[in-house]
Design an enzyme around this catalytic site. Structure first.
Site, PDB file in Angstrom:
ATOM      1  N   SER A   1      36.880  41.019  37.545  1.00  0.00           N
ATOM      2  CA  SER A   1      37.114  39.647  37.086  1.00  0.00           C
ATOM      3  C   SER A   1      37.377  38.669  38.227  1.00  0.00           C
ATOM      4  O   SER A   1      37.083  37.481  38.104  1.00  0.00           O
ATOM      5  CB  SER A   1      38.279  39.622  36.092  1.00  0.00           C
TER       6      SER A   1
ATOM      7  N   VAL B   1      37.648  41.916  31.808  1.00  0.00           N
ATOM      8  CA  VAL B   1      38.779  42.571  31.158  1.00  0.00           C
ATOM      9  C   VAL B   1      39.848  42.822  32.211  1.00  0.00           C
ATOM     10  O   VAL B   1      39.582  43.481  33.223  1.00  0.00           O
ATOM     11  CB  VAL B   1      38.356  43.906  30.498  1.00  0.00           C
ATOM     12  N   ILE B   2      41.044  42.309  31.956  1.00  0.00           N
ATOM     13  CA  ILE B   2      42.174  42.508  32.859  1.00  0.00           C
ATOM     14  C   ILE B   2      43.324  43.045  32.018  1.00  0.00           C
ATOM     15  O   ILE B   2      43.775  42.372  31.085  1.00  0.00           O
ATOM     16  CB  ILE B   2      42.590  41.199  33.553  1.00  0.00           C
ATOM     17  N   ILE B   3      43.774  44.251  32.341  1.00  0.00           N
ATOM     18  CA  ILE B   3      44.859  44.879  31.578  1.00  0.00           C
ATOM     19  C   ILE B   3      46.097  44.958  32.459  1.00  0.00           C
ATOM     20  O   ILE B   3      46.041  45.411  33.608  1.00  0.00           O
ATOM     21  CB  ILE B   3      44.448  46.279  31.066  1.00  0.00           C
TER      22      ILE B   3
ATOM     23  N   HIS C   1      49.861  42.299  40.200  1.00  0.00           N
ATOM     24  CA  HIS C   1      48.413  42.180  40.377  1.00  0.00           C
ATOM     25  C   HIS C   1      47.754  41.513  39.157  1.00  0.00           C
ATOM     26  O   HIS C   1      46.853  40.691  39.296  1.00  0.00           O
ATOM     27  CB  HIS C   1      47.815  43.574  40.625  1.00  0.00           C
TER      28      HIS C   1
END
Length: 156
Positions: free
Chosen positions: A56, A79-81, A87
């Site tokens: 991303s 997608v960022i989890i 971070h």
């Protein structure tokens, strides 16, 4: 999470060039987002190109390059989890702020399909997969198309 109040957007994209720029992280979720975006763009009649990027963080620079190269709109998917470090905040902010700047600097729309999630299940619920409650890839493509048509109309 609720899709309540979401507008129904159906746009004729004939004559528009749209680039999907998608990260490679969290493949199952990203594949769902891609399928939704592809479905909407195909139905619109737009000319579609796809570019995959590492993650991303890389979405803004490649989106700008696609728009500078002639795309009328970009659909940015990522997608960022959240993990156990800051971070998540850094990457989420960089992607969000960066894509906003790309749209402003180029004067062209960027459909925002970057999911910022607490856990994988939230992504599966939003990815447009069988059993998902929402289809954020389709929504991002709809927004990019509709905005591109508005901008095209304003410039005439």
């Amino acid at each position: 999470m609720s899709g309540d109040g979401a507008p129904e957007i159906i746009t004729d994209g004939t004559g528009l060039k749209v680039t999907i720029v998608a990260g490679r992280w969290h493949e199952a979720i990203t594949d769902g987002l891609l399928a939704g975006a592809r479905r909407v763009l195909a139905a619109s009649g737009a000319e579609v190109t796809e570019v995959r990027v590492p993650g991303s963080f890389e979405l803004p620079v490649v989106s700008k390059a696609a728009l500078d190269a002639g795309a009328d709109a970009v659909v940015a998917l990522g997608v960022i989890i959240r993990g156990g470090t800051p971070h998540f905040e850094f990457v989420s902010d960089a992607a969000t702020s960066g894509l906003t700047q790309v749209a402003i600097l180029t004067g062209k729309p960027v459909g925002f399909g970057v999911l910022t999630l607490e856990d994988e299940q939230q992504g599966l619920d939003r990815a447009g997969l069988a059993g998902s409650k929402e289809d954020k890839g389709a929504e991002a493509a709809e927004a990019a198309l509709a905005t591109a048509v508005i901008i095209r109309g304003l410039s005439r």
